[in-house]
Scaffold this motif. Structure first.
Motif, PDB file in Angstrom:
ATOM      1  N   LYS A  72     -38.741 -33.818 -24.263  1.00  0.00           N
ATOM      2  CA  LYS A  72     -38.364 -33.946 -22.815  1.00  0.00           C
ATOM      3  C   LYS A  72     -36.915 -33.490 -22.196  1.00  0.00           C
ATOM      4  CE  LYS A  72     -35.909 -38.122 -24.496  1.00  0.00           C
ATOM      5  NZ  LYS A  72     -35.749 -39.509 -24.280  1.00  0.00           N
ATOM      6  N   ARG A  96     -27.739 -30.689 -25.391  1.00  0.00           N
ATOM      7  CA  ARG A  96     -26.823 -31.699 -25.435  1.00  0.00           C
ATOM      8  C   ARG A  96     -26.339 -31.491 -24.017  1.00  0.00           C
ATOM      9  NH1 ARG A  96     -24.012 -32.844 -31.250  1.00  0.00           N
ATOM     10  NH2 ARG A  96     -25.949 -33.958 -32.212  1.00  0.00           N
ATOM     11  N   PRO A 150     -25.787 -38.136 -22.801  1.00  0.00           N
ATOM     12  CA  PRO A 150     -25.832 -38.366 -24.315  1.00  0.00           C
ATOM     13  C   PRO A 150     -27.289 -38.986 -24.510  1.00  0.00           C
ATOM     14  CG  PRO A 150     -23.556 -38.979 -23.630  1.00  0.00           C
ATOM     15  CD  PRO A 150     -24.327 -38.882 -22.543  1.00  0.00           C
ATOM     16  N   SER A 151     -27.737 -40.007 -23.928  1.00  0.00           N
ATOM     17  CA  SER A 151     -28.893 -40.836 -24.141  1.00  0.00           C
ATOM     18  C   SER A 151     -30.114 -39.698 -24.249  1.00  0.00           C
ATOM     19  CB  SER A 151     -29.136 -41.469 -23.036  1.00  0.00           C
ATOM     20  OG  SER A 151     -29.506 -40.905 -21.854  1.00  0.00           O
ATOM     21  N   THR A 186     -36.335 -43.180 -29.250  1.00  0.00           N
ATOM     22  CA  THR A 186     -36.350 -42.569 -27.901  1.00  0.00           C
ATOM     23  C   THR A 186     -35.087 -42.273 -27.428  1.00  0.00           C
ATOM     24  OG1 THR A 186     -36.104 -44.623 -26.722  1.00  0.00           O
ATOM     25  CG2 THR A 186     -38.182 -44.132 -27.131  1.00  0.00           C
ATOM     26  N   GLN A 187     -33.988 -42.538 -28.094  1.00  0.00           N
ATOM     27  CA  GLN A 187     -32.393 -42.069 -28.072  1.00  0.00           C
ATOM     28  C   GLN A 187     -31.935 -42.241 -29.223  1.00  0.00           C
ATOM     29  OE1 GLN A 187     -30.205 -44.784 -25.410  1.00  0.00           O
ATOM     30  NE2 GLN A 187     -28.426 -43.894 -25.764  1.00  0.00           N
ATOM     31  N   THR A 188     -31.531 -40.981 -29.469  1.00  0.00           N
ATOM     32  CA  THR A 188     -30.797 -40.628 -30.831  1.00  0.00           C
ATOM     33  C   THR A 188     -29.143 -40.747 -30.909  1.00  0.00           C
ATOM     34  OG1 THR A 188     -31.172 -38.572 -30.695  1.00  0.00           O
ATOM     35  CG2 THR A 188     -32.789 -39.562 -31.889  1.00  0.00           C
ATOM     36  N   HIS A 189     -28.689 -40.250 -29.556  1.00  0.00           N
ATOM     37  CA  HIS A 189     -27.290 -40.291 -29.605  1.00  0.00           C
ATOM     38  C   HIS A 189     -26.628 -41.689 -28.944  1.00  0.00           C
ATOM     39  CE1 HIS A 189     -23.783 -38.311 -30.259  1.00  0.00           C
ATOM     40  NE2 HIS A 189     -22.961 -38.808 -29.317  1.00  0.00           N
ATOM     41  N   ASN A 242     -23.378 -42.780 -28.261  1.00  0.00           N
ATOM     42  CA  ASN A 242     -21.857 -42.870 -27.564  1.00  0.00           C
ATOM     43  C   ASN A 242     -21.905 -42.235 -26.298  1.00  0.00           C
ATOM     44  OD1 ASN A 242     -19.324 -41.725 -27.341  1.00  0.00           O
ATOM     45  ND2 ASN A 242     -19.005 -42.796 -29.150  1.00  0.00           N
ATOM     46  N   MET A 243     -21.295 -42.757 -25.553  1.00  0.00           N
ATOM     47  CA  MET A 243     -21.247 -42.156 -24.231  1.00  0.00           C
ATOM     48  C   MET A 243     -20.280 -40.991 -24.211  1.00  0.00           C
ATOM     49  SD  MET A 243     -21.179 -44.370 -20.568  1.00  0.00           S
ATOM     50  CE  MET A 243     -20.224 -45.556 -21.298  1.00  0.00           C
ATOM     51  N   GLU A 244     -19.488 -40.658 -25.122  1.00  0.00           N
ATOM     52  CA  GLU A 244     -18.746 -39.415 -25.130  1.00  0.00           C
ATOM     53  C   GLU A 244     -17.694 -39.476 -24.083  1.00  0.00           C
ATOM     54  OE1 GLU A 244     -18.894 -37.115 -27.425  1.00  0.00           O
ATOM     55  OE2 GLU A 244     -20.669 -38.002 -28.518  1.00  0.00           O
ATOM     56  N   ASP A 284     -30.951 -46.425 -20.704  1.00  0.00           N
ATOM     57  CA  ASP A 284     -30.252 -45.824 -21.771  1.00  0.00           C
ATOM     58  C   ASP A 284     -29.126 -46.998 -22.205  1.00  0.00           C
ATOM     59  OD1 ASP A 284     -31.293 -43.483 -21.092  1.00  0.00           O
ATOM     60  OD2 ASP A 284     -29.404 -42.683 -19.972  1.00  0.00           O
ATOM     61  N   TYR A 311     -25.694 -47.668 -24.596  1.00  0.00           N
ATOM     62  CA  TYR A 311     -24.614 -47.062 -25.011  1.00  0.00           C
ATOM     63  C   TYR A 311     -23.751 -47.991 -25.958  1.00  0.00           C
ATOM     64  CZ  TYR A 311     -25.674 -42.914 -22.323  1.00  0.00           C
ATOM     65  OH  TYR A 311     -26.085 -41.917 -21.803  1.00  0.00           O
ATOM     66  N   TYR A 358     -23.496 -34.485 -37.895  1.00  0.00           N
ATOM     67  CA  TYR A 358     -24.367 -33.990 -36.594  1.00  0.00           C
ATOM     68  C   TYR A 358     -25.721 -33.909 -36.683  1.00  0.00           C
ATOM     69  CZ  TYR A 358     -21.702 -33.639 -32.207  1.00  0.00           C
ATOM     70  OH  TYR A 358     -21.037 -33.844 -30.883  1.00  0.00           O
ATOM     71  N   GLU A 408     -26.202 -41.052 -34.810  1.00  0.00           N
ATOM     72  CA  GLU A 408     -25.056 -40.222 -34.532  1.00  0.00           C
ATOM     73  C   GLU A 408     -23.687 -40.766 -34.278  1.00  0.00           C
ATOM     74  OE1 GLU A 408     -26.502 -37.539 -31.923  1.00  0.00           O
ATOM     75  OE2 GLU A 408     -27.799 -36.847 -33.150  1.00  0.00           O
TER      76      GLU A 408
END
Lengths: 502, 1037
Positions: free
Chosen positions: A71, A396, A400-401, B719-722, B724-726, B815, B817, B832, B838
């Protein structure tokens, strides 16, 4: 200040080389039964082509899902390979068109095969945008065909549509250019042919070329005009390919430097590929006389230049990311260096920026083995450059989601490998059926001494350095060459044209 | 071609342009279409002409098609649509009010049906407690209806039997049991249906000595018993979260799974809409794992299950003037006590502990704070749970002692859910006759002699009394698909009652008992008509009076509880997932694929470990560990979870299912295999055995676990692997203090106020300009909108493997976070490659307190940008911008270049990688005729190779516009509800016309908290987010 320019070495070597042996050397491959190596190579290429066909069939029957796109990452291997192949397809037209306009005589030994390579690379490249579509069977909707749907036209704002035009134009102009150059050679082959069938076929394809002055005149004119048309195309095709990314909103894609950067990269990778192929071809087909170390050296110099250009572009991108103050862009570039795909970025820097620096050494430039290996690495580096741009721009991005990773499935890898099958099948057929060196053109740069002997005879075919005294007896040579073989017209024209350039 | 000089005419009237003719010419047809005649029986046949014939034929074919499509098996009394049912217009939705049976909260529903088949569950907007909201589980029930693993007919020893024979044999067996003195036991879940209880009562009257035992897989018995002790009646108070200024929850996930989550979410989010600090609720959550409620709390403290008792006694003692023994990090117990005391009578304290002593202390706290009578209503209590652990434990003992003659199992699956499965299964073997109403071959049913399959609730009549004075009716929305029979009817038949029709019995019951509870209608038929239309009524119940709480036993509980010592062992925390719950719905593909709101894992359960604990014990994500509790072991993959208490392992119920298969004869006499559990079987592991039967209660948390690394690896489907909102400006937050002068657009800084120019000409939206506002303060992250959208828009389920490949198709996602309190952010990207968690990658993990994370949710759907990046890049113009501001994907034009998805900064576009509706690899919702019945005919099922995305439910927009047009009126604000908006239990999503300055959505766009994400790209989204508001933590200290 006194400066004495070094005497240029001859472009064609060989003790006994004369106009006739040139024709013989080049045509013989098309006339005799191919070697078993050819059959073996061709068999292998066909097998790999079959792999390509099966994997494409599997993809189209089952769905793009058999690839590992997701996706977040909508393009990866497919478009990377597309851009890579189209880049490889750049050297041919550059060599034929731009170098023709710049009167670079050395190009004549390599332009035919480079042009052929261009066409086959564009075949491979063009395959990817087609098969990467979810619904290939509706691919015609990309074309501005008259229709009764409204009428419904494609979206002229989309860079993908520009791609369709750019690539099809490039392919057609390249084919026409290549074929035009082939006509006198096809006539030569026709005249040499022994069977009637072969003669008939070649008569048809050589368009009844007789070698009259009028023919030559028109031939030269057409070549010049086509070179004029093709030259902007060399620049435009990859510029437009780069628009696929530059017109997007994604950090790492949305960059104004892309057009020149992509063109430089394309020439870089194209020359690297020509390099690789010619080193093989001259060895296998014993064309060392025509494709000399000097050619390799010249191409290595082009590689330093274009390698420098792409390195400048890499640096500029990083500078702009920092200078723009745009967080997303900065993140993308940090991610390139230290993110999960760090190996892509670092191999591109190592192979494209650092490795070509070795070409500053003359010894290395003139060593076919080393240059062969280096050219191969440059091609790997250029593949990674495209991978870095494409995948790392999207994996990326803003939210980030949605960050994701990508690795190819066996189907994608096999399709990539399979394109080599397509390429080499075409290339081997080309080697078998057509003269790999432009006979007519290469004769134009053949140099002859005052004594009527070819210059190569003075120094020997394998001499690396040439210190001989050049002298020309053009008129005499023209006369001497006018009997003995059946294509004197060619030589007359060529000699008259090229002589003064020395 | 018309000749200028010549005029042709059809008749004299046309030539003369007589007024009659001119009038007729306005009509498409010269005469009125005799549709009415067609439908009259006496007109069939004789007087047909050619046109009539065509009309008949067209109609019959349509009718036959519809009839064929709607009923899988021939049904008695089925009449083809040659005579159209009065209420069914092909292509027009019908809504039926009914009651949800997805869990025991029994929310009132409106079920959308199309040509006789339910396709969508919506909340009943009139219901005072669910207020139109419905959770993910409730949404999913409509898909369970079309599960082709359901039992198609009654069975005896897994072989088919006719209902007559079954009834005969069952009655004989029951009589035998009565005669032998062993008697009959009915084991059911919580039942609050007055008519079913009445039928069971009739049954018990007929067979004296029959015992009815209610048992909940996830029990609320402790809560009921505590109130029995305090108020003399086993009841659950009616909680009023909207009236609470302070909410203190010990583990109870009241926004996700506890008791009545939709109702509580409605109350909770409504309370948070205030801008007045004095009214803004303070929510404190003490829990062992990060629950949905915990993720929304202002203050969240972690504790181990073994600490709960001490924490409660400490709080109790602090509130009653003593000093507690236990304090948690940051003095949170004291803060809770102080805050609660400050707002006496305006607070709620709850716990999910099933230990009656814990519940007694909580009740005592509430009592001490004066919450009974204000936020906790025990006069009009809730009947949503009634299970009694003591009775269940006694039953199992009796079964093993051979004291049970006939056991009738209704709606429960103890072989799966009872902690001591072996005891139950062994006991089952010693029961003379076992009968079950199970609709599927679940774990228990496989050991049952007679199965008399019950209807799915959408096929059945019924009623419900979830709260005192609130009565809700269930009605069938489809003819029963299989040869099933309502359980109530079975009871009546076996009781040899005179009236055995469920419907007649129900109606009679309502006539006798319900009519008097209301005063609006005096005539029963009027009342019945009203109730069938509206689904519920609130009337006079049997309210008791608020008696003073009996606190004499509290000190005993306190003493007992304060003796509980916190252990240093690894403790098990069991929990319900928001969608799968206790496993009743685990064979539902929508719910299975729905990611957990917190972990974002779909399709699996896993062992949640605290990051620190996992690191110390050398296990990490992907590792499969073996968890052993009391000699019972399961293997589960690890998920290091922020918010998890150090030294606890969290495991969800509902997985590790083992449905069986049976072979029955189909209509044509061939053997047909009915495979149940296509989705659920073999996924994850069952966590129920980790609960413990302790005395008279079932305790779910706190068992000591040992783990060992199996050395195996397993990839979870995330469905979401990161996480953190950075530091990006995606979710904006403010505090209630700053709210009065807060401006979200200013908070965005430069990009919020920048005047961006565009190359394109701005679109003009002359009529409507659709927009959506999402209130991040209201959104709890519950995921109900995701399933609602999936049901509305025919979104395929793609399966575990495809989710692992990041290809889930959800058009709306939430989402999530994590953020941690101020730390030195050390950018360390060496990890990473860690595909899962992550968070490590971004920070120096030694400086992070992973247990105390803040969580923020953000629903993301297509933003319908006015300058849409997807539109310009499509080579074939498959995306167009409508004159109403919608970004429209045109499926049949799409060739699938995926450029639009790449170029979408919000990553909301979804590609059809496969042909999900015919590819047997995706046998979930669209691969068989039965489950295809759930598809919404208003929405195209997308072919492979095309891109899709949120359409703002354009089909709903069009439908409402059409209605308004036929009624010659303007659209009303709020009339168009997108599926997500309609379902949202938090009312966080508002859709409407931005051209109308008075519309709700326009007002929200003008709200000071309103902002859009990534505005610096000049995409000009038509979705606006409203910044999240939090309490000032300093104030709470």
């Amino acid at each position: 200040m006194h400066f004495e320019s070094p005497v240029r070495e001859p472009l064609i070597l060989g003790k006994d080389t004369n106009y006739h042996t040139i024709t013989e050397d080049i045509c013989i491959e098309t006339e005799r039964r191919p070697s078993k190596y050819w059959f073996m190579s061709f068999g292998l290429a066909l097998a790999v082509l079959t792999l390509l066909a099966s994997c494409i069939t599997y993809t189209i029957m089952t769905g793009i899902g058999v690839w590992n796109l997701n996706k977040t990452i909508g393009w990866a291997y497919d478009i990377t390979n597309f851009v890579w192949w189209i880049g490889i397809g750049h050297a041919g037209t550059l060599i034929s068109a731009i170098l023709l306009l710049f009167r670079q005589q050395w190009r004549t030994s390599i332009n035919r095969s480079a042009e052929a390579m261009t066409i086959f690379a564009v075949f491979c490249a063009g395959l990817f945008p087609v098969i990467h579509m979810g619904r290939v069977w509706n691919g015609y909707m990309n074309l501005p065909l008259p229709n009764d749907l409204g009428p419904l036209w494609p979206n002229f704002n989309s860079a993908l549509l520009w791609d369709v035009f750019a690539i099809s134009t490039y392919l057609s102009v390249s084919v026409v250019f290549w074929y035009t150059g082939l006509i006198p050679d096809l006539a030569t082959m026709r005249d040499r042919s022994k069977s009637k069938a072969r003669r008939n076929v070649l008569t048809f394809f050589s368009f009844g070329w007789t070698g009259s002055v009028r023919h030559w005149n028109r031939f030269e004119l057409v070549c010049l005009i086509l070179a004029g048309i093709a030259t902007p195309l060399v620049l435009s095709v990859h510029t437009i390919v780069s628009f696929d990314f530059a017109t997007s909103v994604l950090p790492g894609w949305h960059t104004t430097i892309f057009p020149p950067y992509f063109v430089a990269g394309a020439i870089f990778s194209g020359f690297a590929m020509v390099h690789t192929l010619l080193i093989i071809a001259r060895k296998v087909m014993h064309l060392e006389k025509y494709i000399t170390i000097g050619h390799l050296e010249t191409m290595s110099k082009v590689l330093i230049l274009t390698g420098g250009l792409v390195s400048l572009a890499y640096g500029t991108e990083f500078f702009m990311a920092w200078y723009s103050g745009y967080g997303y862009e900065q993140f993308v570039f940090m991610n390139r260096l230290f993110g999960p795909y760090w190996f892509g970025q670092w191999s591109m820097i190592a192979f494209n920026s650092c490795l070509p620096q070795l070409f500053w050494f003359r010894k290395i430039r003139r060593n076919p083995t080393i240059t062969f290996i280096m050219a191969a690495f440059i091609n790997v580096g250029m593949w990674f450059e495209r991978f870095v741009i494409i995948v790392m721009g999207i994996h990326r991005d803003f939210l980030p989601s949605s960050w994701a990773m990508y690795s190819p499935t066996w189907v994608e890898v096999c399709i990539f490998i399979g394109t080599f099958g397509l390429f080499f099948t075409c290339f081997l057929l080309f080697c078998k059926y057509l003269p790999v060196i432009a006979i007519a053109e290469v004769k134009s740069i053949f140099k002859i001494t005052r004594g009527g002997k070819p210059v190569g005879a003075l120094v020997g075919a394998d001499e690396q350095d040439y210190n001989g005294d050049l002298a020309f007896e053009l008129a005499a040579q023209a006369k001497a060459a006018s009997h003995g073989n059946g294509h004197s017209n060619i030589e007359m024209m060529d000699i008259g044209k090229t002589g003064p350039s020395h | 071609m018309e000749n200028k000089d010549q005029k042709y005419w059809k008749g004299l009237d046309e030539l003369n342009n007589e007024p009659e003719f001119a009038k007729q010419r306005q009509n498409e047809f010269a005469e009125k279409l005799p549709l009415g005649n067609i439908l009259k029986e006496d007109d069939l046949g004789l007087n047909s002409n050619r046109r009539d014939f065509l009309k008949f034929m067209g109609f019959s074919i349509t009718a036959a098609t519809i009839a064929a499509a709607c009923t899988r098996t021939p049904v008695k009394k089925a009449i083809p649509y040659l005579i159209k049912p009065e209420e069914i217009d092909p292509g027009v939705d019908n809504f039926y009010a009914t009651t949800c049976n997805g869990c025991n909260a029994n929310c009132s529903l409106l079920v959308k049906t199309r040509e006789g088949r339910p396709i969508k569950i919506d909340g009943n907007p009139d219901s005072p407690f669910s207020q139109g909201g419905v959770c993910a589980t409730g949404q999913g029930t409509v898909l369970s209806l079309y599960d082709n693993g359901r039992l198609p007919k009654p069975l005896r020893n897994k072989e088919e039997i006719t209902w007559e024979n079954l009834d005969k044999q069952v009655i004989a067996h029951i009589k035998e049991s009565i005669a032998s003195g062993k008697g009959v036991r009915i084991l059911s879940g919580s039942i609050n249906s007055p008519s079913t209880l009445s039928a069971i009562k009739d049954f018990s009257t007929k067979y004296p000595g029959t015992q009815h035992i209610m048992y909940d897989a996830v029990s609320y018995s402790g809560l009921l018993q505590a109130h029995k002790q305090m108020f003399g009646k086993a009841l659950i108070p009616d909680y009023k979260f909207n009236k609470a200024k302070v909410i203190v929850s010990f583990g109870a996930d009241f926004l996700g799974t506890w008791l009545s989550p939709v109702e509580f979410t409605k109350q909770y989010s409504a309370a948070k809409k205030t801008e007045v600090k004095e009214d803004y609720p303070i929510h404190m959550q003490f829990e062992s794992r990060l629950s949905l409620s915990g993720s929304n709390a202002d203050i969240r403290a972690t504790l181990k299950p073994s600490q709960v008792g001490q924490a409660l006694t400490s709080l109790y003692s602090k509130i009653t003037g003593g000093s507690g023994s236990l304090e948690l990090a940051g003095n949170t117990i004291s803060h809770a006590a102080n805050t609660l005391l400050k707002y006496k009578g305006r607070s709620i304290v709850i716990t999910d502990s099933n230990d009656p002593d814990h519940q007694v202390i909580v009740a005592a706290i509430n009592n001490a704070l004066g919450n009974y009578g204000s936020t906790l209503d025990v006069v009009n209590p809730s009947y949503q749970r009634a299970g009694n652990d003591k009775d269940m434990i006694q039953l199992v003992t009796d079964m093993n002692a051979g004291k049970v003659g006939t056991l009738i199992i209704y709606g429960v699956n103890p072989s799966y859910t009872y902690p001591d499965t072996d005891a139950f299964n062994n006991g089952l073997k010693k029961v003379d006759n076992t009968i079950s109403f199970a609709g599927m071959m679940d774990e228990t049913s496989q050991n049952i002699k007679y199965i008399a399959p019950d209807h799915h609730f959408l096929e059945s009549w019924g009623d419900s009394n979830p709260k005192e004075g609130y009565y809700s009716l269930s009605q069938p929305t489809i003819t029963p698909i299989f040869n099933s029979r309502a359980a109530t009817e079975s009871f009546l038949v076996w009781a040899e009652a005179t009236e055995t029709s469920h419907y007649d019995y129900l109606k009679k019951y309502w006539k006798e008992n319900m009519l008097s509870k209301q005063s609006q209608y005096s005539d029963f038929e009027d009342f019945w008509e009203h109730i069938v239309e509206h689904g519920f009524f609130t009337g006079k119940g049997n309210p008791g009076s608020l008696t003073a709480a009996n606190t004499s036993l509290v000190s005993a509980s306190v003493n007992k509880t304060s003796a509980q010592v916190a252990s240093k062992n690894l403790e098990v925390v069991l929990y319900e997932k928001v969608a799968i719950r206790d496993g009743q719905n685990s064979n539902n593909p929508w719910l299975m694929e729905l990611p957990d709101p917190i972990s974002k894992v779909s399709w699996d359960n896993y062992a949640c470990l605290s990051v620190k604990w996992a690191d110390e014990h050398n296990v990490t994500d992907l590792n499969v560990i073996k968890i052993t509790v009391n000699g019972k072991a399961v293997e589960l993959p690890v998920l290091r979870s922020p918010g998890q208490t150090y030294g606890t392992v969290g495991i969800a119920y509902g997985y590790g299912r083992n449905y069986g298969k049976i072979t029955v004869k189909d209509a044509s006499g061939n053997n047909e295999e009915i495979i149940a559990g296509k989705v659920a079987n073999g996924i994850g592991a069952n966590a129920f055995p980790f609960a413990a039967v302790s005395g008279e209660s079932i305790l779910y948390n706190g068992a000591t676990a040992e783990i060992s690394n199996t050395g195996k690896n397993y990839e979870l489907a995330l469905t979401q692997t990161h996480h953190n909102m950075e530091g990006r400006n995606l979710i904006l937050e403010t505090t209630i203090d700053e709210l009065p002068k807060y401006k979200a657009k200013e908070a965005l800084g430069e990009v919020g106020s920048a005047q961006l120019i565009s190359l394109w000409k701005d679109y003009r939206f002359p009529a409507h300009h659709w927009g959506m506002a999402v209130d991040l303060n209201a959104c709890t992250g519950c995921n109900a909108c995701v399933v609602s959208c999936q049901a509305e828009n025919n979104i395929p389920v793609v399966g575990k493997d495809e989710v692992r490949r990041r290809r889930e198709m959800h058009w709306i996602r939430i989402d999530r976070y994590y953020s941690v309190a101020e730390t030195n952010h050390v950018y360390d990207d060496t990890k990473y490659h860690d595909k899962h968690l992550e968070i490590d990658a971004m920070y120096d993990k030694n400086k992070i307190d992973y247990e105390n994370v803040k969580v923020a949710f953000q629903p993301i759907m297509c933003q319908h940008c006015s300058n849409a990046p997807c539109e310009t890049v499509c080579p074939v113009s498959a995306i167009s911008h409508s004159s109403e501001g919608l970004n429209q994907q045109i499926y049949n034009r799409c060739v699938g270049t995926r450029y639009c998805a790449n170029n979408c900064p919000y990553k909301v576009r979804r590609f059809n990688w496969f042909r999900y509706f015919t590819n047997s690899q995706f046998d979930y919702t669209m691969n068989n005729d039965l489950s295809r019945m759930v598809l919404n005919p208003d929405v195209t099922v997308r072919s492979r190779g095309v891109m899709e995305k949120c359409s703002f439910c354009v089909q709903r927009i069009q439908a409402v516009k059409l209605t308004a047009k036929t009624e010659s009126r303007m659209l009303k604000d709020g009339e168009i509800k997108t599926a997500c908006m309609q379902t949202c239990p938090a009312n966080a999503i508002v859709f409407g016309d931005l051209n109308d300055p008075n519309s709700e959505v326009s007002k929200l766009f003008a709200n000071k908290r309103s902002y859009s994400i990534l505005t610096e790209l000049n995409t000009r989204p038509n979705v606006s987010y409203l910044a999240k508001v939090r309490n000032n933590i300093e104030d709470l200290a």
